[in-house]
Scaffold this motif. Structure first.
Motif, PDB file in Angstrom:
ATOM      1  N   THR A 152      -5.383  -7.062  -4.708  1.00 56.51           N
ATOM      2  CA  THR A 152      -6.187  -6.631  -3.572  1.00 56.51           C
ATOM      3  C   THR A 152      -6.467  -5.147  -3.706  1.00 56.51           C
ATOM      4  O   THR A 152      -5.918  -4.476  -4.601  1.00 56.51           O
ATOM      5  CB  THR A 152      -5.450  -6.930  -2.253  1.00 56.51           C
ATOM      6  N   GLU A 153      -7.322  -4.593  -2.830  1.00 58.87           N
ATOM      7  CA  GLU A 153      -7.605  -3.158  -2.847  1.00 58.87           C
ATOM      8  C   GLU A 153      -6.733  -2.381  -1.868  1.00 58.87           C
ATOM      9  O   GLU A 153      -6.419  -1.213  -2.093  1.00 58.87           O
ATOM     10  CB  GLU A 153      -9.082  -2.885  -2.515  1.00 58.87           C
ATOM     11  N   ALA A 154      -6.363  -3.023  -0.765  1.00 66.12           N
ATOM     12  CA  ALA A 154      -5.652  -2.326   0.312  1.00 66.12           C
ATOM     13  C   ALA A 154      -4.251  -1.932  -0.134  1.00 66.12           C
ATOM     14  O   ALA A 154      -3.539  -2.715  -0.762  1.00 66.12           O
ATOM     15  CB  ALA A 154      -5.577  -3.210   1.546  1.00 66.12           C
ATOM     16  N   ILE A 155      -3.825  -0.726   0.222  1.00 63.38           N
ATOM     17  CA  ILE A 155      -2.512  -0.226  -0.201  1.00 63.38           C
ATOM     18  C   ILE A 155      -1.572  -0.004   0.970  1.00 63.38           C
ATOM     19  O   ILE A 155      -0.397   0.301   0.778  1.00 63.38           O
ATOM     20  CB  ILE A 155      -2.677   1.079  -1.022  1.00 63.38           C
ATOM     21  N   PHE A 387       0.485  -7.792  -0.308  1.00 59.81           N
ATOM     22  CA  PHE A 387       0.439  -7.168  -1.629  1.00 59.81           C
ATOM     23  C   PHE A 387       1.830  -7.236  -2.219  1.00 59.81           C
ATOM     24  O   PHE A 387       2.718  -7.906  -1.679  1.00 59.81           O
ATOM     25  CB  PHE A 387      -0.112  -5.721  -1.603  1.00 59.81           C
ATOM     26  N   GLY A 388       2.036  -6.578  -3.363  1.00 62.63           N
ATOM     27  CA  GLY A 388       3.327  -6.642  -4.024  1.00 62.63           C
ATOM     28  C   GLY A 388       4.143  -5.371  -3.841  1.00 62.63           C
ATOM     29  O   GLY A 388       3.869  -4.555  -2.952  1.00 62.63           O
ATOM     30  N   ARG A 389       5.167  -5.201  -4.688  1.00 64.81           N
ATOM     31  CA  ARG A 389       6.032  -4.015  -4.643  1.00 64.81           C
ATOM     32  C   ARG A 389       6.103  -3.388  -6.030  1.00 64.81           C
ATOM     33  O   ARG A 389       5.916  -4.055  -7.051  1.00 64.81           O
ATOM     34  CB  ARG A 389       7.445  -4.381  -4.181  1.00 64.81           C
ATOM     35  N   THR A 390       6.384  -2.088  -6.044  1.00 64.00           N
ATOM     36  CA  THR A 390       6.375  -1.331  -7.291  1.00 64.00           C
ATOM     37  C   THR A 390       7.610  -1.588  -8.147  1.00 64.00           C
ATOM     38  O   THR A 390       8.689  -1.896  -7.630  1.00 64.00           O
ATOM     39  CB  THR A 390       6.317   0.178  -7.000  1.00 64.00           C
ATOM     40  N   GLY A 403      14.770   0.844  -3.572  1.00 59.60           N
ATOM     41  CA  GLY A 403      13.681   0.421  -2.686  1.00 59.60           C
ATOM     42  C   GLY A 403      12.418   0.287  -3.510  1.00 59.60           C
ATOM     43  O   GLY A 403      12.365   0.747  -4.654  1.00 59.60           O
ATOM     44  N   ARG A 404      11.400  -0.330  -2.962  1.00 58.76           N
ATOM     45  CA  ARG A 404      10.137  -0.469  -3.687  1.00 58.76           C
ATOM     46  C   ARG A 404       8.976  -0.145  -2.753  1.00 58.76           C
ATOM     47  O   ARG A 404       8.974  -0.552  -1.590  1.00 58.76           O
ATOM     48  CB  ARG A 404       9.983  -1.886  -4.239  1.00 58.76           C
ATOM     49  N   ASP A 405       7.985   0.553  -3.296  1.00 59.65           N
ATOM     50  CA  ASP A 405       6.811   0.945  -2.525  1.00 59.65           C
ATOM     51  C   ASP A 405       5.745  -0.160  -2.597  1.00 59.65           C
ATOM     52  O   ASP A 405       5.927  -1.176  -3.258  1.00 59.65           O
ATOM     53  CB  ASP A 405       6.265   2.267  -3.070  1.00 59.65           C
ATOM     54  N   HIS A 406       4.621   0.072  -1.934  1.00 63.76           N
ATOM     55  CA  HIS A 406       3.511  -0.883  -1.922  1.00 63.76           C
ATOM     56  C   HIS A 406       2.837  -0.932  -3.292  1.00 63.76           C
ATOM     57  O   HIS A 406       2.674   0.091  -3.956  1.00 63.76           O
ATOM     58  CB  HIS A 406       2.463  -0.462  -0.884  1.00 63.76           C
ATOM     59  N   HIS A 407       2.390  -2.138  -3.665  1.00 63.70           N
ATOM     60  CA  HIS A 407       1.737  -2.289  -4.964  1.00 63.70           C
ATOM     61  C   HIS A 407       0.644  -3.364  -4.879  1.00 63.70           C
ATOM     62  O   HIS A 407       0.929  -4.556  -4.988  1.00 63.70           O
ATOM     63  CB  HIS A 407       2.764  -2.666  -6.037  1.00 63.70           C
ATOM     64  N   PRO A 408      -0.620  -2.950  -4.701  1.00 62.43           N
ATOM     65  CA  PRO A 408      -1.699  -3.939  -4.576  1.00 62.43           C
ATOM     66  C   PRO A 408      -2.225  -4.462  -5.901  1.00 62.43           C
ATOM     67  O   PRO A 408      -3.026  -5.399  -5.930  1.00 62.43           O
ATOM     68  CB  PRO A 408      -2.791  -3.156  -3.840  1.00 62.43           C
ATOM     69  N   ARG A 409      -1.769  -3.876  -7.035  1.00 64.02           N
ATOM     70  CA  ARG A 409      -2.344  -4.224  -8.335  1.00 64.02           C
ATOM     71  C   ARG A 409      -2.041  -5.660  -8.756  1.00 64.02           C
ATOM     72  O   ARG A 409      -2.843  -6.296  -9.422  1.00 64.02           O
ATOM     73  CB  ARG A 409      -1.804  -3.268  -9.409  1.00 64.02           C
ATOM     74  N   ASN A 410      -0.875  -6.166  -8.401  1.00 68.49           N
ATOM     75  CA  ASN A 410      -0.539  -7.551  -8.704  1.00 68.49           C
ATOM     76  C   ASN A 410       0.633  -8.008  -7.846  1.00 68.49           C
ATOM     77  O   ASN A 410       1.520  -7.224  -7.529  1.00 68.49           O
ATOM     78  CB  ASN A 410      -0.194  -7.729 -10.188  1.00 68.49           C
ATOM     79  N   PHE A 411       0.589  -9.264  -7.458  1.00 60.93           N
ATOM     80  CA  PHE A 411       1.703  -9.868  -6.732  1.00 60.93           C
ATOM     81  C   PHE A 411       1.612 -11.380  -6.858  1.00 60.93           C
ATOM     82  O   PHE A 411       0.626 -11.919  -7.392  1.00 60.93           O
ATOM     83  CB  PHE A 411       1.750  -9.427  -5.265  1.00 60.93           C
ATOM     84  N   CYS A 412       2.669 -12.055  -6.425  1.00 59.80           N
ATOM     85  CA  CYS A 412       2.765 -13.506  -6.584  1.00 59.80           C
ATOM     86  C   CYS A 412       2.508 -14.228  -5.263  1.00 59.80           C
ATOM     87  O   CYS A 412       2.991 -13.805  -4.214  1.00 59.80           O
ATOM     88  CB  CYS A 412       4.155 -13.902  -7.092  1.00 59.80           C
ATOM     89  N   MET A 413       1.761 -15.309  -5.370  1.00 63.74           N
ATOM     90  CA  MET A 413       1.617 -16.254  -4.268  1.00 63.74           C
ATOM     91  C   MET A 413       1.702 -17.650  -4.885  1.00 63.74           C
ATOM     92  O   MET A 413       1.402 -17.832  -6.061  1.00 63.74           O
ATOM     93  CB  MET A 413       0.280 -16.074  -3.538  1.00 63.74           C
TER      94      MET A 413
END
Length: 486
Positions: A152-155, A387-390, A403-413
């Motif tokens: 996604t694009e949103a962060i 979105f995913g996590r870094t 901890g992990r920050d936001h990561h919109p580049r890839n995630f699992c569904m």
């Protein structure tokens, strides 16, 4: 003389009767069609739009399990064993490639790689990788398609959650469930077409707020709003008649109110007046249908045990999951469960265990329950976040904490049922779960695929608003992910 009028004046008698015959035939055909539509409308309180579905659907209903706050794909489904050797090393510039990071991490002096501390195993005959955080989901690996390349694009959470549910980061658009309600209606006459649950979650979770825009009808008629069933007290406010008022009294009151609203509609032609009439009628029906829905006394002990002990606790995720099955069983078109608390910027190992303990057993039970009842074949189930996590740690990194920050580049569904292939893993990411390397799936493509399985061409389901033909999947080109379809 006007040539058209001149031509009409010179029609022969034979031409006249031939044309009149065709016209009378078309009128008769239209009348018959209208009778069929009227008959269908009488049978269905929530009829579909004319012409819908566009083609034979694989799925008749949707259950959407939204993990609000963004679960870590690295700790759940995207196995990266090579990261053990990268512990505390700086994320390579060649991987990040100048991509933006949030202000929550941008002030850190380094971006240290944080491998997952959880063990992974290959599950089922498909050999799908899952972590030991979700042991019950191991049992449904051969029922699902795991998509590792969603992006996604949103962060940030608010726009990302708005986007995943409405196809736009800008508030005010209809949600997925509202589009389905608008286009396909519902097979249930006694329950809403679109129902929402916002279950409780572990108290120590880092929870983001939920906004009603995630189940709002936006610019569609408000009758397509998601109806949120409450976890405490009556599932719907004012479900019970007040003291001294019985069902027949309520019926007479609604009939009189309906007549007044019909006069109001004739005067002003405001479509929301008709919406108000239909919603009052639905509320009346729900006075009997909702208590029956929420009464689990008819469920077998084996079924209740499958969902776990929390199934008896009103407002829990487990309770919401079994009610989701009962709702689609009764003809509801779309059920959405939004589980909060997945925003783990710190102390992730502890917090994610609590979240998984809350949803793992009931989620797996829902899939098995649907399958046992013959419902999974034409019920589409979707599980995922916004979105995913870094891969790098936000804050202090130790051997057993990060901890992990936001990561919109890839995630699992993942998706199950409804004509989706079972036991499949689709898409791939790099060794750092930072970039997609194979088969990217944009969220708009995912929504286009969901609509496709429900018999809808996302390019053809639209609603004119502010001069534009608005769609769930926006104006850009979308692609149904056909590789994951059976």
């Amino acid at each position: 003389m006007n040539p058209i009028i001149e031509y009409q004046n010179h029609l022969t008698r034979r031409q006249f009767f031939a044309g009149a015959g065709l016209g009378i035939g078309s009128v008769a055909l239209a009348a018959l069609s209208q009778q069929e539509i009227s008959a269908a409308a009488i049978d269905r309180v929530h009829p579909p739009l004319p012409g819908l579905p566009h083609f034979t659907p694989k799925a008749k209903r949707l259950i959407y399990l939204h993990m609000n706050g963004a679960p870590s794909q690295l700790d759940l489904f995207d196995y990266k064993p090579g990261l053990v050797d990268q512990f505390k090393k700086e994320l390579p510039d060649s991987v990040r490639n100048g991509q933006r990071i949030t202000t929550m991490t941008s002030g850190q002096s380094s971006l240290p790689v944080a491998p997952s501390i959880f063990k992974f195993k290959q599950c089922g005959e498909s050999g799908m990788w899952m972590s030991d955080l979700v042991p019950h989901m191991h049992s449904i690996a051969d029922e699902i398609t795991m998509i590792k390349s969603v992006h996604t694009e949103a962060i940030n959470h608010d726009p990302a959650c708005t986007f995943v549910m409405t196809g736009s980061e800008v508030p005010g658009k209809p949600s997925l469930g509202s589009w389905l309600s608008y286009g396909l209606g519902s097979e249930s006459n006694d329950l809403p077409a679109f129902v929402v649950f916002t279950p409780t979650f572990p108290k120590d979770s880092q929870a983001q707020a939920l906004f009603t825009r995630m189940w709002s009808s936006g610019f569609l008629p408000s009758s397509h709003d998601g109806v949120a069933l409450r976890g405490a007290g009556d599932p719907v406010l004012y479900l019970q008649n007040p003291p001294g008022v019985n069902g027949s009294d309520r019926r007479r009151m609604l009939d009189a109110l309906g007549q007044l609203n019909e006069r109001n509609f004739e005067r002003y032609a405001d479509p929301e007046t008709r919406t108000r009439i239909s919603q009052y009628e639905m509320a009346f029906r729900m006075q009997s249908s909702v208590p029956e829905l929420t009464d689990l006394s008819g469920e077998s002990q084996e079924t209740l045990a499958m969902y776990g002990p929390d199934v008896h606790r009103k407002g829990s995720y487990a309770s919401s999951a079994i009610l989701a099955r009962r709702l689609v069983e009764r003809g509801v078109r779309c059920v959405q469960i939004l589980h909060r608390g997945w925003d783990q910027h710190a102390n992730l190992p502890k917090l994610i265990q609590g979240q998984c303990n809350d949803v793992d057993q009931a989620t797996a039970a829902l899939i098995r329950d649907l399958k046992q009842r013959g419902l999974l074949e034409d019920t589409l189930v979707v599980f995922g976040g916004e979105f995913g996590r870094t891969v790098y740690s936000q804050g202090t990194l130790t051997d057993n904490n990060y901890g992990r920050d936001h990561h919109p580049r890839n995630f699992c569904m993942w998706m199950a049922g409804g004509g989706v292939k079972a036991g499949m893993t689709y898409g791939e990411t790099d060794d750092f779960s930072y970039n997609i390397t194979e088969n990217p799936v944009h969220l708009n493509d995912l929504n286009a695929t969901i609509l496709h399985q429900m018999g809808i061409d996302d390019r053809r389901l639209s609603f004119k608003f502010q001069g534009l033909q608005q769609r769930l999947t926006g104006v850009e080109e979308t692609h149904v992910v056909k590789d994951i379809l059976g």
